[in-house]
Design a protein around this motif. Structure first.
Motif, short mmCIF file in Angstrom:
data_model
loop_
_atom_site.label_atom_id
_atom_site.label_comp_id
_atom_site.label_asym_id
_atom_site.label_seq_id
_atom_site.Cartn_x
_atom_site.Cartn_y
_atom_site.Cartn_z
N ILE A 238 -21.83 -26.63 -9.33
CA ILE A 238 -20.62 -25.81 -9.42
C ILE A 238 -19.38 -26.69 -9.26
O ILE A 238 -18.39 -26.54 -9.97
N LYS A 239 -19.45 -27.63 -8.32
CA LYS A 239 -18.32 -28.56 -8.15
C LYS A 239 -18.08 -29.39 -9.41
O LYS A 239 -16.94 -29.79 -9.69
N LYS A 240 -19.13 -29.63 -10.17
CA LYS A 240 -18.99 -30.38 -11.42
C LYS A 240 -18.54 -29.51 -12.58
O LYS A 240 -18.32 -30.00 -13.68
N GLY A 241 -18.43 -28.19 -12.33
CA GLY A 241 -18.02 -27.28 -13.39
C GLY A 241 -19.12 -26.95 -14.37
O GLY A 241 -18.85 -26.56 -15.51
N ASP A 242 -20.39 -27.06 -13.95
CA ASP A 242 -21.51 -26.78 -14.83
C ASP A 242 -21.51 -25.30 -15.22
O ASP A 242 -21.58 -24.42 -14.36
N ARG A 243 -21.44 -25.02 -16.52
CA ARG A 243 -21.34 -23.65 -16.99
C ARG A 243 -22.57 -22.82 -16.64
O ARG A 243 -22.48 -21.63 -16.32
N GLY A 244 -23.74 -23.43 -16.73
CA GLY A 244 -24.96 -22.71 -16.40
C GLY A 244 -25.00 -22.29 -14.94
O GLY A 244 -25.39 -21.17 -14.61
N ALA A 245 -24.59 -23.20 -14.06
CA ALA A 245 -24.57 -22.90 -12.63
C ALA A 245 -23.53 -21.82 -12.31
O ALA A 245 -23.78 -20.90 -11.53
N LEU A 246 -22.35 -21.94 -12.92
CA LEU A 246 -21.32 -20.93 -12.71
C LEU A 246 -21.77 -19.56 -13.21
O LEU A 246 -21.47 -18.53 -12.60
N ALA A 247 -22.53 -19.54 -14.30
CA ALA A 247 -23.00 -18.27 -14.84
C ALA A 247 -23.96 -17.57 -13.88
O ALA A 247 -23.95 -16.33 -13.78
N VAL A 248 -24.77 -18.34 -13.17
CA VAL A 248 -25.71 -17.75 -12.21
C VAL A 248 -25.00 -16.93 -11.15
O VAL A 248 -25.48 -15.89 -10.71
N ILE A 249 -23.80 -17.40 -10.73
CA ILE A 249 -23.07 -16.68 -9.70
C ILE A 249 -21.99 -15.78 -10.29
O ILE A 249 -21.11 -15.29 -9.58
N GLY A 250 -22.08 -15.55 -11.62
CA GLY A 250 -21.17 -14.60 -12.26
C GLY A 250 -19.82 -15.15 -12.61
O GLY A 250 -18.87 -14.38 -12.83
N ALA A 251 -19.68 -16.47 -12.67
CA ALA A 251 -18.38 -17.07 -12.95
C ALA A 251 -18.46 -18.02 -14.14
O ALA A 251 -17.77 -19.04 -14.19
N GLY A 252 -19.26 -17.67 -15.12
CA GLY A 252 -19.50 -18.58 -16.24
C GLY A 252 -18.51 -18.47 -17.38
O GLY A 252 -18.46 -19.34 -18.24
N GLY A 253 -17.73 -17.39 -17.40
CA GLY A 253 -16.81 -17.19 -18.52
C GLY A 253 -15.55 -18.03 -18.39
O GLY A 253 -15.20 -18.52 -17.32
N ARG A 254 -14.86 -18.19 -19.52
CA ARG A 254 -13.58 -18.88 -19.51
C ARG A 254 -12.56 -18.06 -18.73
O ARG A 254 -12.49 -16.84 -18.88
N THR A 255 -11.78 -18.73 -17.93
CA THR A 255 -10.83 -18.02 -17.09
C THR A 255 -9.63 -17.55 -17.91
O THR A 255 -9.18 -18.25 -18.83
N GLN A 256 -9.11 -16.41 -17.54
CA GLN A 256 -7.86 -15.90 -18.10
C GLN A 256 -6.90 -15.70 -16.93
O GLN A 256 -6.75 -14.60 -16.40
N VAL A 257 -6.31 -16.81 -16.52
CA VAL A 257 -5.40 -16.80 -15.37
C VAL A 257 -4.24 -17.75 -15.65
O VAL A 257 -4.30 -18.60 -16.53
N ARG A 258 -3.20 -17.58 -14.87
CA ARG A 258 -2.06 -18.50 -14.89
C ARG A 258 -1.82 -19.00 -13.47
O ARG A 258 -1.90 -18.23 -12.52
N ILE A 259 -1.55 -20.30 -13.35
CA ILE A 259 -1.27 -20.89 -12.04
C ILE A 259 0.24 -21.09 -11.91
O ILE A 259 0.89 -21.63 -12.82
#
Length: 365
Positions: A238-259
């Motif tokens: 997850i720290k490496k930004g692995d899409r597969g790992a992020l998907a497992v915890i429900g965070a695999g999609g592209r973000t739609q946010v502004r900083i």
């Protein structure tokens, strides 16, 4: 481990503790030479690190207990509940590792018992190195034991990259032989066991991320214990930004946010001072989003080149049009494992693996 913690840890095996072990052993074994044990165990004690002291206790017991290996194992099992510190009890399992290789069945039985008083995670590894298949067969049974310490030993002892121990090269190359152990423990009710399973899987991600992701995809994430293991097992990916790992915890999609308003304050510090990170994260989506927010510091190395390290910041569910304030604080000082050098340190804000904002600070030594 920070140097100061290591110094404190080795004092678990100090002269008072050795005298205690001698006294308790003498109470069990009439033929035990307590005076010689203390002399052997305390020789040049100050120069020994913690694991060297553990081994010194084991070798000193071997030289001063009068019986056969089987007799001495009985003494150790009787001694284990009487030792007044669980880490010191690791020395008893170390005795089994050093002198029990030719007594496999008896040694496995002893480790199963001794691990309840001081973990046998280090002691079982020489048996795995010598006969992986035979030892793992026993450990698969341990994974179903009623005692949480024994179940944890099944996972912790077979980790391919257990800290403070040698790597199990066969399992580094191919983790499949431990699949049955991990499967048996995937929803363990004990947090003590779950932490070990997560760490074990995290070890495997270093060489076989796909193997871990494939296995987790088959596990029941509606079980809170399994979900906890998965989240912590994937922390490196997850720290490496692995899409597969992020998907497992429900965070695999592209973000739609502004900083907005991302800043590091102060912008210049000297070694030993603290920086603060501040930002606002604003949803630009009409759907809820699961976000994993980290920050990365590009430390200046001696060569002048940067070395990136990622730190956890926050996980959140961001609703449409929602805004969240982010903040973190970090002390910039030298550790045993990291020495700082002067220069500009770039800082990134990372959301679901994407770098969405950058700032930095100047470090003066």
């Amino acid at each position: 481990m920070p140097e100061e913690n290591s110094l404190l840890l080795k004092e678990i095996i100090n002269r008072d503790r050795l005298a205690h072990i001698a006294q308790e052993t003498a109470a069990i074994s009439s033929g035990f030479d307590a005076a010689r044990f203390k002399a052997l165990a305390m020789e040049n004690l100050d120069g020994l690190a913690i694991m060297q002291r553990i081994r010194r206790v084991a070798t000193s017991l071997h030289l001063t207990l009068p019986g056969s290996y089987a007799d001495n194992v009985d003494v150790l099992c009787a001694l284990a509940p009487r030792i007044n510190h669980s880490f010191a009890s690791i020395a008893l399992a170390e005795y089994v590792a050093l002198y029990g290789q030719d007594h496999f069945d008896l040694s496995m039985k002893a480790l199963r018992f001794l691990t309840r008083f001081g973990s046998a995670e280090f002691a079982v590894r020489p048996f795995l190195a010598r006969d992986l298949e035979r030892t793992l067969t026993v450990m698969e049974g341990w994974a179903r034991d009623e005692n949480e310490h024994v179940r944890r030993l099944a996972s912790e002892g077979s980790r391919p990259r257990l800290p403070w121990s040698f790597q199990l090269k066969e399992l580094v190359v191919d983790p499949q032989p431990v699949a049955c152990i991990l499967e048996a423990l995937k929803s363990d009710p004990s947090l003590y066991v779950r932490k070990s399973v997560a760490n074990h899987l995290n070890d495997i991600t270093k060489n076989h991320p796909g193997w871990v992701l494939e296995r987790l995809a088959q596990w029941p994430m509606d079980n809170p214990h399994t979900k906890w293991i998965a989240r912590h097992a994937l922390r490196t990916l997850i720290k490496k930004g692995d899409r597969g790992a992020l998907a497992v915890i429900g965070a695999g999609g592209r973000t739609q946010v502004r900083i907005a308003n991302f800043a590091i304050v102060p912008s210049g510090i000297t070694l030993g001072e603290r920086i603060a990170l501040n930002a606002s994260i604003i949803s630009t989506s009409d759907q809820p989003q699961r976000l994993v927010v980290d920050y990365a510091i590009h430390y200046v190395k001696k060569s002048g080149m940067p070395s990136r390290k990622v730190f956890k910041l926050k996980e959140m569910d961001l609703t449409p049009a929602d805004t969240r304030e982010l903040s973190a604080s970090q002390l910039i000082r030298d550790f045993t494992t990291r020495k700082h050098y002067a220069g500009h340190h770039r800082v990134e804000l990372v959301v679901n693996g994407e770098v969405l904002a950058e700032s930095g600070f100047e470090l003066t030594i």
